[in-house]
Design an enzyme around this catalytic site. Structure first.
Site, PDB file in Angstrom:
ATOM      1  N   ALA A 148      11.568 -40.854  -3.804  1.00 21.98           N
ATOM      2  CA  ALA A 148      12.042 -39.550  -4.380  1.00 21.98           C
ATOM      3  C   ALA A 148      11.159 -38.402  -3.798  1.00 21.98           C
ATOM      4  CB  ALA A 148      12.012 -39.795  -6.029  1.00 21.98           C
ATOM      5  N   LYS A 199      15.333 -56.413  -4.396  1.00 16.69           N
ATOM      6  CA  LYS A 199      14.279 -56.108  -3.587  1.00 16.69           C
ATOM      7  C   LYS A 199      13.139 -55.741  -4.521  1.00 16.69           C
ATOM      8  CE  LYS A 199      14.781 -51.347  -4.198  1.00 16.69           C
ATOM      9  NZ  LYS A 199      13.734 -50.349  -4.653  1.00 16.69           N
ATOM     10  N   ASP A 262      15.226 -51.404   2.272  1.00 10.45           N
ATOM     11  CA  ASP A 262      14.985 -51.205   1.106  1.00 10.45           C
ATOM     12  C   ASP A 262      13.568 -51.839   0.577  1.00 10.45           C
ATOM     13  OD1 ASP A 262      14.689 -49.552  -1.180  1.00 10.45           O
ATOM     14  OD2 ASP A 262      16.756 -50.001  -2.011  1.00 10.45           O
TER      15      ASP A 262
END
Length: 357
Positions: A148, A199, A262
Protein backbone atom coordinates in the site's frame (compact mmCIF):
# COMPACT_ATOMS: atom_id res chain seq x y z
CA UNK A 1 -14.58 10.51 -15.46
CA UNK A 2 -16.03 7.75 -13.28
CA UNK A 3 -17.47 7.97 -9.78
CA UNK A 4 -15.75 5.46 -7.51
CA UNK A 5 -16.71 4.57 -3.93
CA UNK A 6 -14.19 2.84 -1.67
CA UNK A 7 -15.68 1.23 1.45
CA UNK A 8 -12.89 0.94 4.01
CA UNK A 9 -10.22 3.57 4.59
CA UNK A 10 -7.40 1.27 5.62
CA UNK A 11 -4.03 1.63 3.93
CA UNK A 12 -4.75 -0.45 0.82
CA UNK A 13 -8.19 0.94 0.03
CA UNK A 14 -6.90 4.47 0.58
CA UNK A 15 -3.76 3.90 -1.49
CA UNK A 16 -5.92 2.88 -4.45
CA UNK A 17 -7.50 6.31 -4.34
CA UNK A 18 -4.20 7.71 -5.63
CA UNK A 19 -4.14 6.27 -9.18
CA UNK A 20 -7.87 6.93 -9.43
CA UNK A 21 -7.44 10.57 -8.45
CA UNK A 22 -4.44 10.95 -10.75
CA UNK A 23 -6.72 9.88 -13.59
CA UNK A 24 -9.28 12.52 -12.71
CA UNK A 25 -11.99 10.30 -11.27
CA UNK A 26 -14.46 11.31 -8.55
CA UNK A 27 -13.18 9.26 -5.57
CA UNK A 28 -15.26 8.89 -2.41
CA UNK A 29 -13.48 7.18 0.50
CA UNK A 30 -15.87 5.83 3.14
CA UNK A 31 -14.61 4.66 6.52
CA UNK A 32 -15.96 1.66 8.37
CA UNK A 33 -17.07 1.80 11.99
CA UNK A 34 -13.40 1.16 12.87
CA UNK A 35 -12.09 4.01 10.70
CA UNK A 36 -13.67 7.05 12.30
CA UNK A 37 -10.37 8.56 13.44
CA UNK A 38 -8.82 7.96 10.00
CA UNK A 39 -11.65 9.82 8.27
CA UNK A 40 -11.48 12.64 10.80
CA UNK A 41 -7.73 12.95 10.19
CA UNK A 42 -8.14 13.03 6.40
CA UNK A 43 -10.87 15.65 6.68
CA UNK A 44 -8.83 17.87 8.97
CA UNK A 45 -5.37 17.58 7.43
CA UNK A 46 -5.63 15.56 4.22
CA UNK A 47 -3.09 13.12 5.66
CA UNK A 48 -3.87 9.42 6.03
CA UNK A 49 -2.40 8.44 9.43
CA UNK A 50 -1.63 4.86 8.41
CA UNK A 51 0.10 5.81 5.18
CA UNK A 52 1.73 8.91 6.67
CA UNK A 53 1.03 10.65 3.40
CA UNK A 54 -1.37 13.30 2.12
CA UNK A 55 -4.06 11.92 -0.16
CA UNK A 56 -4.91 13.80 -3.36
CA UNK A 57 -7.08 16.81 -2.61
CA UNK A 58 -9.83 15.51 -4.89
CA UNK A 59 -10.46 12.45 -2.68
CA UNK A 60 -13.52 13.09 -0.52
CA UNK A 61 -13.78 11.35 2.86
CA UNK A 62 -17.05 10.10 4.35
CA UNK A 63 -18.02 8.47 7.64
CA UNK A 64 -19.91 5.18 7.49
CA UNK A 65 -23.30 6.76 8.17
CA UNK A 66 -22.79 8.79 4.99
CA UNK A 67 -22.35 5.66 2.84
CA UNK A 68 -25.69 6.09 1.07
CA UNK A 69 -24.80 9.68 0.16
CA UNK A 70 -21.39 8.62 -1.11
CA UNK A 71 -23.02 5.92 -3.23
CA UNK A 72 -25.04 8.39 -5.31
CA UNK A 73 -24.31 7.82 -9.01
CA UNK A 74 -21.41 5.46 -8.24
CA UNK A 75 -20.26 3.36 -11.20
CA UNK A 76 -17.45 1.46 -9.47
CA UNK A 77 -17.40 0.20 -5.88
CA UNK A 78 -14.34 -1.12 -4.05
CA UNK A 79 -14.59 -3.23 -0.93
CA UNK A 80 -11.47 -2.02 0.84
CA UNK A 81 -11.88 -3.96 4.09
CA UNK A 82 -9.57 -6.81 5.14
CA UNK A 83 -10.55 -10.46 4.93
CA UNK A 84 -12.22 -10.43 8.35
CA UNK A 85 -14.65 -7.75 7.22
CA UNK A 86 -15.69 -9.05 3.81
CA UNK A 87 -19.07 -10.46 4.84
CA UNK A 88 -19.79 -7.28 6.83
CA UNK A 89 -18.95 -5.22 3.73
CA UNK A 90 -21.26 -7.37 1.61
CA UNK A 91 -24.09 -6.73 4.05
CA UNK A 92 -23.48 -2.96 3.93
CA UNK A 93 -23.31 -2.94 0.13
CA UNK A 94 -26.25 -5.31 -0.49
CA UNK A 95 -29.04 -2.68 -0.28
CA UNK A 96 -27.04 -0.14 -2.31
CA UNK A 97 -25.52 -1.92 -5.30
CA UNK A 98 -27.19 -1.51 -8.66
CA UNK A 99 -27.34 -3.61 -11.83
CA UNK A 100 -24.23 -3.25 -14.02
CA UNK A 101 -22.16 -1.68 -11.25
CA UNK A 102 -18.57 -2.86 -11.05
CA UNK A 103 -17.80 -4.19 -7.55
CA UNK A 104 -14.16 -4.94 -6.77
CA UNK A 105 -12.76 -6.90 -3.81
CA UNK A 106 -9.23 -6.24 -2.58
CA UNK A 107 -9.08 -8.48 0.53
CA UNK A 108 -6.92 -11.59 0.27
CA UNK A 109 -8.21 -14.64 2.11
CA UNK A 110 -10.35 -17.75 1.83
CA UNK A 111 -13.45 -19.34 3.36
CA UNK A 112 -14.65 -22.94 3.52
CA UNK A 113 -17.91 -24.78 4.11
CA UNK A 114 -18.51 -27.65 6.53
CA UNK A 115 -17.33 -30.22 3.97
CA UNK A 116 -14.03 -28.41 3.43
CA UNK A 117 -14.95 -26.95 0.04
CA UNK A 118 -13.02 -23.71 -0.36
CA UNK A 119 -14.66 -20.42 -1.35
CA UNK A 120 -12.98 -17.29 -2.65
CA UNK A 121 -13.72 -13.98 -0.97
CA UNK A 122 -15.53 -12.28 -3.89
CA UNK A 123 -18.16 -15.02 -3.47
CA UNK A 124 -18.42 -14.20 0.24
CA UNK A 125 -18.73 -10.48 -0.58
CA UNK A 126 -21.50 -11.14 -3.11
CA UNK A 127 -23.49 -13.58 -0.98
CA UNK A 128 -25.59 -11.01 0.95
CA UNK A 129 -26.74 -9.43 -2.32
CA UNK A 130 -30.18 -10.56 -3.51
CA UNK A 131 -29.71 -13.48 -5.93
CA UNK A 132 -31.36 -11.90 -8.97
CA UNK A 133 -29.36 -8.68 -8.51
CA UNK A 134 -26.14 -10.55 -7.78
CA UNK A 135 -26.17 -11.96 -11.31
CA UNK A 136 -26.44 -8.47 -12.78
CA UNK A 137 -23.52 -6.96 -10.84
CA UNK A 138 -20.07 -7.28 -12.40
CA UNK A 139 -17.71 -8.67 -9.76
CA UNK A 140 -13.92 -8.42 -9.86
CA UNK A 141 -10.84 -8.49 -7.64
CA UNK A 142 -7.34 -7.02 -7.55
CA UNK A 143 -4.38 -9.36 -7.01
CA UNK A 144 -0.62 -9.21 -7.41
CA UNK A 145 2.30 -7.61 -5.54
CA UNK A 146 0.99 -4.34 -4.17
CA UNK A 147 2.35 -2.82 -0.97
CA UNK A 148 0.00 0.00 0.00
CA UNK A 149 2.70 2.50 0.92
CA UNK A 150 4.41 2.04 -2.43
CA UNK A 151 1.15 2.54 -4.32
CA UNK A 152 0.42 5.69 -2.32
CA UNK A 153 3.95 6.92 -3.10
CA UNK A 154 3.34 6.31 -6.82
CA UNK A 155 6.10 3.74 -7.07
CA UNK A 156 6.04 1.34 -10.02
CA UNK A 157 3.47 -1.39 -9.27
CA UNK A 158 2.18 -4.23 -11.45
CA UNK A 159 -1.19 -5.78 -10.59
CA UNK A 160 -3.87 -7.98 -12.09
CA UNK A 161 -7.59 -7.23 -12.20
CA UNK A 162 -9.43 -10.54 -12.36
CA UNK A 163 -13.06 -11.45 -12.94
CA UNK A 164 -15.31 -13.38 -15.29
CA UNK A 165 -16.39 -10.45 -17.50
CA UNK A 166 -13.55 -9.33 -19.80
CA UNK A 167 -15.34 -6.15 -20.83
CA UNK A 168 -15.70 -5.16 -17.18
CA UNK A 169 -12.01 -5.88 -16.59
CA UNK A 170 -11.05 -3.72 -19.55
CA UNK A 171 -13.11 -0.87 -18.10
CA UNK A 172 -11.46 -1.24 -14.70
CA UNK A 173 -7.98 -1.43 -16.21
CA UNK A 174 -8.56 1.78 -18.15
CA UNK A 175 -9.94 3.46 -15.02
CA UNK A 176 -6.97 2.62 -12.79
CA UNK A 177 -4.00 2.38 -15.16
CA UNK A 178 -1.38 5.14 -14.99
CA UNK A 179 2.23 5.41 -16.14
CA UNK A 180 3.29 3.89 -12.79
CA UNK A 181 0.28 1.72 -11.80
CA UNK A 182 0.43 -1.01 -14.42
CA UNK A 183 -2.64 -3.22 -14.87
CA UNK A 184 -3.08 -6.60 -16.51
CA UNK A 185 -6.31 -8.58 -16.60
CA UNK A 186 -7.26 -12.24 -16.15
CA UNK A 187 -10.54 -14.12 -16.33
CA UNK A 188 -9.14 -16.81 -14.01
CA UNK A 189 -10.85 -15.32 -10.97
CA UNK A 190 -10.76 -18.47 -8.86
CA UNK A 191 -7.12 -19.25 -9.65
CA UNK A 192 -5.96 -15.71 -8.94
CA UNK A 193 -7.92 -15.48 -5.71
CA UNK A 194 -6.73 -18.82 -4.31
CA UNK A 195 -3.15 -17.74 -5.03
CA UNK A 196 -3.79 -14.43 -3.25
CA UNK A 197 -4.99 -16.28 -0.18
CA UNK A 198 -2.29 -18.92 -0.21
CA UNK A 199 0.65 -16.56 -0.58
CA UNK A 200 -0.11 -14.94 2.79
CA UNK A 201 0.10 -18.35 4.45
CA UNK A 202 3.35 -19.34 2.82
CA UNK A 203 4.97 -15.95 3.49
CA UNK A 204 4.37 -16.55 7.19
CA UNK A 205 6.22 -19.86 6.88
CA UNK A 206 9.13 -18.26 5.03
CA UNK A 207 9.49 -16.03 8.08
CA UNK A 208 10.53 -19.11 10.08
CA UNK A 209 14.01 -19.02 8.51
CA UNK A 210 15.43 -15.94 10.21
CA UNK A 211 13.84 -16.96 13.50
CA UNK A 212 15.45 -20.40 13.37
CA UNK A 213 18.78 -18.77 12.55
CA UNK A 214 18.38 -16.57 15.60
CA UNK A 215 17.47 -19.53 17.80
CA UNK A 216 20.60 -21.37 16.69
CA UNK A 217 22.79 -18.38 17.52
CA UNK A 218 23.62 -17.43 13.95
CA UNK A 219 21.72 -14.16 13.66
CA UNK A 220 24.84 -12.04 14.19
CA UNK A 221 26.96 -13.93 11.67
CA UNK A 222 27.55 -13.28 8.00
CA UNK A 223 25.77 -16.40 6.82
CA UNK A 224 22.01 -16.05 6.50
CA UNK A 225 19.20 -18.56 6.01
CA UNK A 226 18.45 -17.86 2.36
CA UNK A 227 18.76 -21.54 1.41
CA UNK A 228 15.99 -22.32 3.93
CA UNK A 229 13.84 -19.47 2.60
CA UNK A 230 14.35 -20.49 -1.03
CA UNK A 231 13.36 -24.10 -0.37
CA UNK A 232 10.18 -23.02 1.42
CA UNK A 233 9.43 -20.59 -1.41
CA UNK A 234 9.85 -23.32 -4.01
CA UNK A 235 7.61 -25.75 -2.13
CA UNK A 236 5.07 -22.97 -1.62
CA UNK A 237 5.06 -22.24 -5.35
CA UNK A 238 4.45 -25.93 -6.07
CA UNK A 239 1.55 -25.96 -3.61
CA UNK A 240 0.03 -22.81 -5.12
CA UNK A 241 -0.13 -24.74 -8.40
CA UNK A 242 -1.83 -27.63 -6.60
CA UNK A 243 -4.39 -25.34 -4.97
CA UNK A 244 -5.10 -23.69 -8.30
CA UNK A 245 -5.62 -27.05 -9.98
CA UNK A 246 -7.86 -28.23 -7.14
CA UNK A 247 -10.05 -25.15 -7.53
CA UNK A 248 -10.23 -25.44 -11.33
CA UNK A 249 -7.97 -22.50 -12.06
CA UNK A 250 -5.46 -22.19 -14.88
CA UNK A 251 -1.99 -23.71 -14.42
CA UNK A 252 -0.20 -20.53 -15.51
CA UNK A 253 -1.85 -18.30 -12.90
CA UNK A 254 0.48 -19.19 -9.98
CA UNK A 255 3.53 -18.56 -12.17
CA UNK A 256 3.21 -14.80 -12.51
CA UNK A 257 1.93 -11.79 -10.59
CA UNK A 258 -1.05 -13.42 -8.78
CA UNK A 259 1.12 -16.25 -7.42
CA UNK A 260 4.90 -16.11 -7.10
CA UNK A 261 5.03 -12.36 -7.74
CA UNK A 262 2.73 -11.56 -4.85
CA UNK A 263 4.29 -14.24 -2.64
CA UNK A 264 7.75 -12.76 -3.16
CA UNK A 265 6.78 -9.27 -2.02
CA UNK A 266 4.76 -10.60 0.92
CA UNK A 267 7.75 -12.69 2.02
CA UNK A 268 9.98 -9.61 2.30
CA UNK A 269 8.25 -8.29 5.42
CA UNK A 270 5.02 -7.44 7.20
CA UNK A 271 3.08 -8.89 10.11
CA UNK A 272 2.82 -12.42 8.77
CA UNK A 273 6.58 -12.67 8.30
CA UNK A 274 7.24 -11.14 11.72
CA UNK A 275 5.05 -13.68 13.50
CA UNK A 276 6.72 -16.45 11.50
CA UNK A 277 10.10 -15.12 12.64
CA UNK A 278 9.05 -15.29 16.29
CA UNK A 279 7.76 -18.85 15.84
CA UNK A 280 11.13 -19.73 14.34
CA UNK A 281 12.83 -18.56 17.54
CA UNK A 282 10.85 -21.16 19.46
CA UNK A 283 7.65 -19.38 20.49
CA UNK A 284 4.21 -20.89 20.00
CA UNK A 285 1.83 -19.06 17.70
CA UNK A 286 -0.34 -17.57 20.47
CA UNK A 287 2.68 -16.19 22.31
CA UNK A 288 4.25 -14.91 19.10
CA UNK A 289 1.06 -13.07 18.12
CA UNK A 290 0.81 -11.60 21.61
CA UNK A 291 4.39 -10.30 21.36
CA UNK A 292 3.26 -8.32 18.31
CA UNK A 293 0.21 -6.98 20.11
CA UNK A 294 -2.21 -9.49 18.52
CA UNK A 295 -2.45 -7.66 15.18
CA UNK A 296 -4.72 -8.71 12.32
CA UNK A 297 -2.94 -11.69 10.75
CA UNK A 298 -4.66 -12.62 7.52
CA UNK A 299 -2.06 -15.27 6.76
CA UNK A 300 -2.63 -17.06 10.06
CA UNK A 301 -6.39 -16.88 9.60
CA UNK A 302 -6.12 -18.35 6.11
CA UNK A 303 -3.82 -21.12 7.35
CA UNK A 304 -6.54 -22.20 9.78
CA UNK A 305 -9.10 -22.30 6.97
CA UNK A 306 -6.84 -24.13 4.53
CA UNK A 307 -5.62 -26.58 7.17
CA UNK A 308 -9.04 -27.50 8.52
CA UNK A 309 -10.33 -27.86 4.96
CA UNK A 310 -7.41 -30.12 4.04
CA UNK A 311 -8.29 -32.53 6.83
CA UNK A 312 -11.86 -32.81 5.53
CA UNK A 313 -10.84 -33.03 1.88
CA UNK A 314 -8.33 -35.76 2.71
CA UNK A 315 -10.93 -37.70 4.68
CA UNK A 316 -13.28 -37.45 1.69
CA UNK A 317 -10.56 -38.66 -0.68
CA UNK A 318 -10.49 -35.40 -2.64
CA UNK A 319 -6.78 -34.85 -1.94
CA UNK A 320 -4.04 -37.36 -1.18
CA UNK A 321 -2.62 -37.68 2.32
CA UNK A 322 0.84 -36.65 1.13
CA UNK A 323 -0.37 -33.56 -0.74
CA UNK A 324 0.30 -30.03 0.57
CA UNK A 325 2.95 -30.99 3.19
CA UNK A 326 3.94 -27.39 3.86
CA UNK A 327 0.39 -26.14 4.35
CA UNK A 328 -0.36 -29.11 6.59
CA UNK A 329 2.61 -28.26 8.78
CA UNK A 330 1.70 -24.57 8.85
CA UNK A 331 -1.69 -25.65 10.17
CA UNK A 332 -0.06 -27.87 12.80
CA UNK A 333 2.04 -24.92 13.99
CA UNK A 334 -0.60 -22.17 13.74
CA UNK A 335 -3.89 -23.99 14.19
CA UNK A 336 -2.85 -26.78 16.55
CA UNK A 337 0.04 -25.00 18.34
CA UNK A 338 2.49 -27.83 17.69
CA UNK A 339 6.27 -27.26 17.62
CA UNK A 340 7.92 -26.16 14.40
CA UNK A 341 9.60 -29.08 12.65
CA UNK A 342 9.70 -28.43 8.90
CA UNK A 343 8.98 -31.71 7.03
CA UNK A 344 11.77 -31.27 4.47
CA UNK A 345 11.74 -34.90 3.30
CA UNK A 346 8.07 -34.62 2.30
CA UNK A 347 8.66 -31.67 -0.02
CA UNK A 348 8.84 -31.88 -3.82
CA UNK A 349 7.11 -35.24 -4.01
CA UNK A 350 9.19 -36.80 -1.23
CA UNK A 351 12.95 -36.99 -0.77
CA UNK A 352 14.53 -39.93 -2.63
CA UNK A 353 15.86 -42.69 -0.37
CA UNK A 354 19.64 -42.73 -0.38
CA UNK A 355 21.08 -46.00 -1.65
CA UNK A 356 23.32 -48.01 0.70
CA UNK A 357 26.32 -50.04 -0.39
Amino acid sequence: MSTVVILGSGVMGSALAVPLADNGHDVRLVGTHLDREIIDAIRSSGVHPGLGRELPASVRAYQLEELETAFADAEIVLSGVNSFGVRWAGERLAPLVQPDQLVVAIAKGVAADEQGNLRILPEVLAEPVRADLRERVRWAAIVGPSIAGEVAARHESCVVFCGEDQAALDTLAATFRTDWYHVWTSTDLVGAEICAAGKNCYALGIGFAEGELERRGGAAGADRAHNYEAALFAQAAAELREWTALMGGRPETPLWLPGVGDMYVTSTGGRNVRVGHLIGTGLGFTEAAARLGNPTLEGAAAIKVFGAALAKLTERGVVAEDAFPLMRHLYEVIGLERPLNVPWSRFFGGEPVRATH
